[in-house]
Design a protein around this motif. Structure first.
Motif, PDB file in Angstrom:
ATOM      1  N   ILE A 186      25.608  22.620   1.121  1.00  0.00           N
ATOM      2  CA  ILE A 186      25.976  23.856   1.812  1.00  0.00           C
ATOM      3  C   ILE A 186      27.127  24.513   1.066  1.00  0.00           C
ATOM      4  CG2 ILE A 186      26.878  24.843   3.947  1.00  0.00           C
ATOM      5  CD1 ILE A 186      25.518  22.569   5.456  1.00  0.00           C
ATOM      6  N   GLY A 188      29.510  28.276   0.504  1.00  0.00           N
ATOM      7  CA  GLY A 188      29.975  29.494   1.159  1.00  0.00           C
ATOM      8  C   GLY A 188      31.482  29.619   1.110  1.00  0.00           C
ATOM      9  N   HIS A 189      32.185  28.514   1.285  1.00  0.00           N
ATOM     10  CA  HIS A 189      33.635  28.536   1.139  1.00  0.00           C
ATOM     11  C   HIS A 189      33.994  28.873  -0.315  1.00  0.00           C
ATOM     12  CE1 HIS A 189      35.247  27.250   5.012  1.00  0.00           C
ATOM     13  NE2 HIS A 189      34.256  26.371   5.106  1.00  0.00           N
ATOM     14  N   TYR A 205      24.969  22.193  14.924  1.00  0.00           N
ATOM     15  CA  TYR A 205      25.923  23.121  14.326  1.00  0.00           C
ATOM     16  C   TYR A 205      27.168  22.375  13.883  1.00  0.00           C
ATOM     17  CZ  TYR A 205      22.993  26.818  16.225  1.00  0.00           C
ATOM     18  OH  TYR A 205      21.934  27.644  16.512  1.00  0.00           O
ATOM     19  N   ARG A 216      34.240  28.506   9.524  1.00  0.00           N
ATOM     20  CA  ARG A 216      32.827  28.863   9.397  1.00  0.00           C
ATOM     21  C   ARG A 216      31.962  27.939  10.253  1.00  0.00           C
ATOM     22  NH1 ARG A 216      32.048  31.823   4.038  1.00  0.00           N
ATOM     23  NH2 ARG A 216      34.164  32.042   3.221  1.00  0.00           N
ATOM     24  N   LYS A 217      30.882  28.511  10.766  1.00  0.00           N
ATOM     25  CA  LYS A 217      29.918  27.764  11.575  1.00  0.00           C
ATOM     26  C   LYS A 217      28.581  27.755  10.862  1.00  0.00           C
ATOM     27  CE  LYS A 217      27.967  27.602  16.277  1.00  0.00           C
ATOM     28  NZ  LYS A 217      27.969  28.260  17.612  1.00  0.00           N
ATOM     29  N   TRP A 218      27.982  26.560  10.747  1.00  0.00           N
ATOM     30  CA  TRP A 218      26.747  26.371   9.989  1.00  0.00           C
ATOM     31  C   TRP A 218      25.664  25.776  10.875  1.00  0.00           C
ATOM     32  CZ3 TRP A 218      27.699  27.990   4.998  1.00  0.00           C
ATOM     33  CH2 TRP A 218      29.040  27.978   4.582  1.00  0.00           C
ATOM     34  N   GLN A 225      24.875  29.739   7.132  1.00  0.00           N
ATOM     35  CA  GLN A 225      26.079  30.120   7.871  1.00  0.00           C
ATOM     36  C   GLN A 225      25.698  31.116   8.962  1.00  0.00           C
ATOM     37  OE1 GLN A 225      29.836  31.164   5.723  1.00  0.00           O
ATOM     38  NE2 GLN A 225      29.657  33.108   6.819  1.00  0.00           N
ATOM     39  N   SER A 228      31.460  33.390  10.836  1.00  0.00           N
ATOM     40  CA  SER A 228      32.649  33.169  10.032  1.00  0.00           C
ATOM     41  C   SER A 228      33.792  33.977  10.628  1.00  0.00           C
ATOM     42  CB  SER A 228      32.426  33.584   8.579  1.00  0.00           C
ATOM     43  OG  SER A 228      33.603  33.401   7.814  1.00  0.00           O
TER      44      SER A 228
END
Length: 266
Positions: A186, A188-189, A205, A216-218, A225, A228
């Motif tokens: 994963i 994104g950050h 989640y 952030r929530k995945w 994602q 955020s």
């Protein structure tokens, strides 16, 4: 220590000789902390008195500590990990070490109990690996390789079938605890991932806090994602509480976030 409304119940500085990285409630009266002299001290917080000190538990800064779950027969045992690259399981009453787990080549920043009987747990290290241990036998079961930076955090998902790990390489990896392989990466950050916590009762989640000033929530099954939020400073997710999560921020405040909207109160 804070009450739920945010009022400070206790501020204790005596006998703290360096930065604290490890705190653990032992019961309603006693708080354990790893001190700068590599000892563990047990604080009667109501009376602001250290009631026990276990000296030289490690040879370097203690990064994390946790109790065995209350549902087991090991409630007198505490697990600690340290910059000395060791994990120790020891008796809190006698200060004697039952098991020392060695194998990491750099500091162990975090660990997580994996099974209800507590025999298995995972450790996260600055050597970029995640390792799976059976502490009762003292054996290493698996060495999970894939991160390229310090591994900061772990979270158990899917009723113990999956393990999430967060790293300074900015990624989150999802590992199968059946095959010990990475099944999802994963991204994104844009800076270090500092912490992880499950964000739903069915573990679908996952929340992550990062040094990129975001929470952030995945959605775990796809790695997508879904939410955020800009936090304003590096965010460490402390715990999940009844639909909310608490984060600590560099502005000195603890924030409570709604996991469904990622909006906060302070």
């Amino acid at each position: 220590a804070y009450e739920p409304g945010g009022r400070v119940l206790l501020q204790f500085t005596n006998q703290i000789t360096a930065n604290l990285y490890a705190l653990q409630w032992i019961n309603n009266d006693i708080l354990a902390f790893g001190n700068g002299d590599f000892s563990v001290r047990f604080l009667d917080w109501k009376n602001s008195v250290v009631v026990r000190q276990c000296s030289a538990v490690h040879n370097a800064t203690i990064r994390h500590m946790d109790l065995m779950p209350a549902s087991t027969s090991y409630t007198d045992l505490l697990i600690t990990s340290s910059d000395d690259a060791l994990i120790k399981v020891w008796n809190m009453n006698t200060c004697t070490v039952n098991v020392t787990l060695s194998g990491h080549t750099a500091g162990v920043y975090y660990f997580k109990v994996l099974t209800a009987d507590t025999r298995l747990f995972a450790s996260a290290s600055a050597d970029t690996t995640v390792r799976i241990w059976n502490w009762l036998s003292g054996t290493l079961l698996a060495n999970l390789v894939g991160h390229t930076g310090l591994v900061t955090s772990l979270e158990v998902l899917s009723s113990g079938q999956l393990l999430a790990s967060g790293s300074y390489d900015t990624s989150i990896k999802i590992w199968s605890l059946t095959t010990y392989t990475c099944i999802r990466n994963i991204s994104g950050h844009t800076s270090n991932v500092l912490s992880l916590v499950a964000a739903s009762s069915n573990d679908s989640y996952l929340l992550s806090g990062g040094q990129d000033f975001t929470l952030r929530k995945w959605y775990v099954p796809t790695g997508i994602q879904v939410l955020s939020s800009i936090t304003g400073s590096p965010s460490t997710v402390l715990t999940s509480l009844d639909g909310s999560v608490a984060t600590s921020q560099l502005d000195g405040y603890i924030y409570m976030w709604d996991v469904n909207t990622l909006t906060h109160s302070r």
